[in-house]
Design an enzyme around this catalytic site. Structure first.
Site, short mmCIF file in Angstrom:
data_model
loop_
_atom_site.label_atom_id
_atom_site.label_comp_id
_atom_site.label_asym_id
_atom_site.label_seq_id
_atom_site.Cartn_x
_atom_site.Cartn_y
_atom_site.Cartn_z
N HIS A 18 0.82 -1.22 0.00
CA HIS A 18 0.00 0.00 0.00
C HIS A 18 0.85 1.27 0.00
O HIS A 18 0.30 2.37 -0.09
CB HIS A 18 -0.93 0.02 1.21
CG HIS A 18 -1.97 -1.05 1.19
ND1 HIS A 18 -2.82 -1.25 0.13
CD2 HIS A 18 -2.31 -2.00 2.11
CE1 HIS A 18 -3.63 -2.27 0.38
NE2 HIS A 18 -3.34 -2.74 1.58
N ASP A 47 -4.63 -12.98 3.26
CA ASP A 47 -5.89 -12.49 3.82
C ASP A 47 -7.08 -12.78 2.92
O ASP A 47 -8.19 -12.31 3.18
CB ASP A 47 -5.81 -10.99 4.14
CG ASP A 47 -5.15 -10.17 3.06
OD1 ASP A 47 -4.75 -10.74 2.03
OD2 ASP A 47 -5.03 -8.94 3.23
#
Length: 342
Positions: free
Chosen positions: A159, A284
């Site tokens: 990110h 995830d």
């Protein structure tokens, strides 16, 4: 497959993040690293090796100078204001506001933040540099004697953009690895991001480049963080046009749908003929992850590791997300074992 990891990761551990209107213990926590190391050891993987010191010359090719200066100075500036807590952004520049770096640390935090949940502590910068060093060291292995490697990075990185942090990320480890491979002689590098959340930072860094292909499978940004990037119509710009490929998928996506996207993604990577493949490995996508909505099982991670391995690219796995902490080791191990068994 060698693993590169640093115990300095424990130097970054904020006390809380804001989630659902409450201050909660951060999902990105030190024991994630411990569970992965334990699972790999129990499956016969060799003990992790420490990274060599980070060469900032590579980092400076994927992150801006002002941003790197901010990361290095943020805590001292925060502390100089007399603040006792962890450094978090309180205001961010919005539409029709000035996009210029303020002098005050509160303004700097907001200016460089891509999200407001990610805190900076007294020793965050040291941990961040060690995490990036893991990716860089593993990339050096891949460029010499090894055909595969695993960089157990913490904090994660995908990110982190050219000049922004957030989503638990500060330096973009996968981008640094890809740049290291390019600098070592690879003419083209592909990045496959299989984390549930879109790798907005990686896309940002390479969006106008054609020497690094970025391909991402992730939760549809209309429903999932980072919300404002990751749509299918984002295909690159200028020289990078056609070298950015996104596969956004809806809540409840199971492996049958996800694996179809993976097959297409791997076909596109094969057609690019990269000299090396960097996998942003977030687990995830797991069905019980607390902050995602895909439905992959632990066995599915073995299956897709095997699918990646069958493509026979020199491959570097760089650890990203995964927050079902007790299963993160099993799921990470399954991907790597599936890859090796291909």
């Amino acid at each position: 497959m060698k693993t590169i990891a640093s115990t300095d990761h424990v130097l970054h551990f904020p006390k809380a993040e804001l989630s659902g209107g409450e201050l909660v213990r951060p999902y990105e926590c030190p024991e994630r690293w411990d569970y992965i190391v334990e699972a790999l050891a129990n499956s016969g993987f060799s003990a992790p090796q420490a990274p060599t010191p980070l060469d900032m010359a590579t980092v400076e090719k994927v992150h801006g100078d002002d941003y790197l200066r901010f990361l290095a100075q943020a805590w001292s500036l925060w502390e100089a204001e007399g603040y006792q807590g962890e450094a978090l952004p309180m205001a961010v520049p919005n539409r029709r506001m000035q996009q210029r770096e303020p002098e005050n640390i509160n303004g700097k935090l907001g200016y460089f933040a891509g999200a407001t949940e990610t805190a900076i502590t007294a020793t965050t910068w040291q941990a961040v540099q060690s995490s990036a060093a893991c990716a860089q060291t593993a990339a050096r292995l891949l460029g010499t004697s090894e055909t595969s490697a695993f960089a157990l990075c913490r904090p994660p990185g995908h990110h982190a953009g050219f000049d922004l942090y957030g989503g638990y990320c500060f330096l973009n480890n996968a981008a640094i690895a890809a740049q290291q491979l390019r600098d070592a002689g690879a003419s083209k590098v592909a990045i496959l991001d299989v984390d549930f959340h879109h790798g907005n930072g990686t896309q940002d860094i390479f969006y106008e480049r054609n020497d690094v292909l970025f391909v991402s499978l992730h939760g549809n940004p209309g429903h999932a963080f980072p919300y404002f990037l990751g749509y299918a119509d984002e295909t690159g710009k200028n020289e990078g046009e056609g070298y950015n490929i996104n596969y956004p998928m809806l809540p409840g996506t199971r492996y049958s749908v996800w694996s179809d996207a993976l097959t297409d993604a791997l076909d596109r990577i094969d057609q690019y003929f990269p000299d090396a493949l960097v996998v942003s490995l977030g687990v995830d996508t797991f069905e019980r992850d607390p902050i995602s909505f895909f439905k992959l099982t632990s066995d599915d991670f073995t299956r897709y590791g095997n699918a990646i391995g069958k493509r026979k690219h020199p491959t570097l796995f760089v650890m990203e997300g995964g927050y079902a902490v007790e299963e993160i080791g099993i799921n990470t191990r399954n991907v790597l074992q599936g890859f090796l068994n291909a």
